[in-house]
Write a protein that holds these residues in place. Sequence first.
Motif, mmCIF file in Angstrom:
data_model
loop_
_atom_site.group_PDB
_atom_site.id
_atom_site.type_symbol
_atom_site.label_atom_id
_atom_site.label_comp_id
_atom_site.label_asym_id
_atom_site.label_seq_id
_atom_site.Cartn_x
_atom_site.Cartn_y
_atom_site.Cartn_z
ATOM 1 N N PRO A 1 0.772 -1.208 -0.051
ATOM 2 C CA PRO A 1 -0.095 -0.024 0.045
ATOM 3 C C PRO A 1 0.874 1.151 0.002
ATOM 4 N N ILE A 2 0.352 2.388 -0.755
ATOM 5 C CA ILE A 2 1.071 3.638 -0.783
ATOM 6 C C ILE A 2 0.006 4.534 -0.390
ATOM 7 N N THR A 3 0.221 5.423 0.558
ATOM 8 C CA THR A 3 -0.622 6.511 0.977
ATOM 9 C C THR A 3 -0.657 7.474 -0.077
ATOM 10 N N LYS A 4 -1.776 8.184 -0.170
ATOM 11 C CA LYS A 4 -2.186 9.135 -1.450
ATOM 12 C C LYS A 4 -1.008 10.255 -1.361
ATOM 13 N N TYR B 1 0.742 3.537 -14.673
ATOM 14 C CA TYR B 1 0.519 2.123 -14.175
ATOM 15 C C TYR B 1 -0.596 2.006 -12.965
ATOM 16 N N PRO B 2 -1.857 1.350 -13.430
ATOM 17 C CA PRO B 2 -2.837 1.079 -12.429
ATOM 18 C C PRO B 2 -2.499 0.949 -10.904
ATOM 19 N N TYR B 3 -3.236 1.423 -9.976
ATOM 20 C CA TYR B 3 -2.926 1.148 -8.724
ATOM 21 C C TYR B 3 -4.307 0.769 -8.105
ATOM 22 N N TYR B 4 -4.276 -0.706 -7.878
ATOM 23 C CA TYR B 4 -5.719 -1.322 -7.578
ATOM 24 C C TYR B 4 -6.013 -1.566 -6.032
ATOM 25 N N GLY B 5 -6.993 -1.205 -5.803
ATOM 26 C CA GLY B 5 -7.877 -1.544 -4.431
ATOM 27 C C GLY B 5 -8.796 -2.585 -4.429
ATOM 28 N N ALA B 6 -9.637 -2.746 -3.411
ATOM 29 C CA ALA B 6 -10.666 -3.516 -3.361
ATOM 30 C C ALA B 6 -11.553 -3.640 -4.374
ATOM 31 N N PHE C 1 -3.453 5.924 -10.658
ATOM 32 C CA PHE C 1 -2.316 5.705 -11.534
ATOM 33 C C PHE C 1 -0.965 6.300 -10.970
ATOM 34 N N ILE C 2 -0.121 5.380 -10.971
ATOM 35 C CA ILE C 2 1.362 5.728 -10.374
ATOM 36 C C ILE C 2 2.440 5.282 -11.296
ATOM 37 N N ASP C 3 3.694 5.788 -10.868
ATOM 38 C CA ASP C 3 4.921 5.850 -11.762
ATOM 39 C C ASP C 3 5.423 4.364 -11.668
ATOM 40 N N SER C 4 4.940 3.457 -10.756
ATOM 41 C CA SER C 4 5.836 2.047 -10.912
ATOM 42 C C SER C 4 4.827 0.875 -10.872
#
Length: 452
Positions: free
Chosen positions: A23-26, A34-39, A45-48
């Motif tokens: 998990p990465i805090t906002k 790159y998609p950042y998925y949750g439940a 969308f993030i850089d890694s």
Amino acid sequence: MASNYPLTELEKLVSIHDKRRKPITKGKRISGVYPYYGASGIADFIDSYEFDGLYVLLAEDGDNLRTRNTPIAFTASGKFWVNNHAHVLQGQDELDTLYICYALQYANIDSYISGSTRPKITQGDLKKIKISAPDISIRRNIASYIKSFDDKIELNRQTNQTLEQMAQALFKSWFVDFDPVFDNALASGVSVKDFPEALQKKAQQRFEQRQQLESAENDVKQLPEDILNLFPREFEQTDEPSIGINGWIPKGWETSNLKSFGKVVTGKTPPKKIENAFTDKGLPFITPSDVDSDVFALTVARYLSSDGVDSVKNNVIEQGSVCVTCIGSQMGKTVIAPYKSVTNQQLNSIVLEKQSYRNYLFMNLRLRREELFNLGSSGSTMPILNKTSFEGLKTIKPTELVLNEFSHMTEKLIDKILLGSLQNEELSQVRDTLLPKLISGELTIPTTKDCA
């Protein structure tokens, strides 16, 4: 769901990759591709990325585990990141992974959910979840068969997106950039410096575009002479600096508001005392949850009976009306009602005076979602775009001849979008009918040997 196939614990069928979740805090996320998925799906969308391939994500916690408003199991493919609110699973291969996802959507998981205030599936309980598990060859056949439906649905969706982009490009050229007006002026000998100062930058841009087209030996005008003649060759200034280009619009066009295009109707929910207001079939009842990125509001959760319609008869909207969500974080989404319908009070709709207004107004509002959201957010804790503010929204009203031509030129595009959306509805219904029966073994997919 009863199964003719053996029920097998999930841990015997999949590899579990929860240890790779991070998990990465906002505040610490760096924007990227790159998609950042949750439940419940993509949260950012993030850089890694941490995962690369096809995986099943199963919600670990959240109210949706009980409400099922969105699928609790879904696939993620390519390069992506997952936080700690979704379990990460993988089958023996891609088709098996797809089957696992399909089977989880119909598995009885209620007994594996813990937590009274916030529902949760622990990893220990995750491993114990039982799903229908025929032989691997059957699982792959089922996944391949259902995937063919999903692939066609996705192809239609992408085609519809392209068609809408084509229509929006024409809208922007005519009604945002005013290209035909600049073309007429430049073709008549007006130089860039002869334009009003507020228009000179755009005039220079259009002049350079025309030169590029000429050097490429293309048709500079891009539009037939009879269509270009519908547009003026001059601009006039309005007292609305937010309209047009710095307050300048084509000469002879009007600065108007939404209510000049038709009757604005705010929806209404039937009174609770009407016990049989809702039914499985009847007049579509559109709510914000039925409004997504599609052009038409085809999929609705509820319908109104004749008694329900009678109780809100003054709030019925006609086929082709343009509907806009007007409350909360979803405010400003725009959609076309494909049928005579009713909306709830969280949508404002324009029942058009003329059908030739439909495509212009839909695309106009579609491009102005942020403006609509800001208009409703001003001075309120719960954003609400009331009827008065909505119908008073300033907009440009071109001449009837231009509106008629735009309607004519975009009609085929919009009609194709509707056909594609209708086909997707049919495909989805067939898929959703077949899938549980295939997973349970009630139906089987004939093989080449079976058909011989």
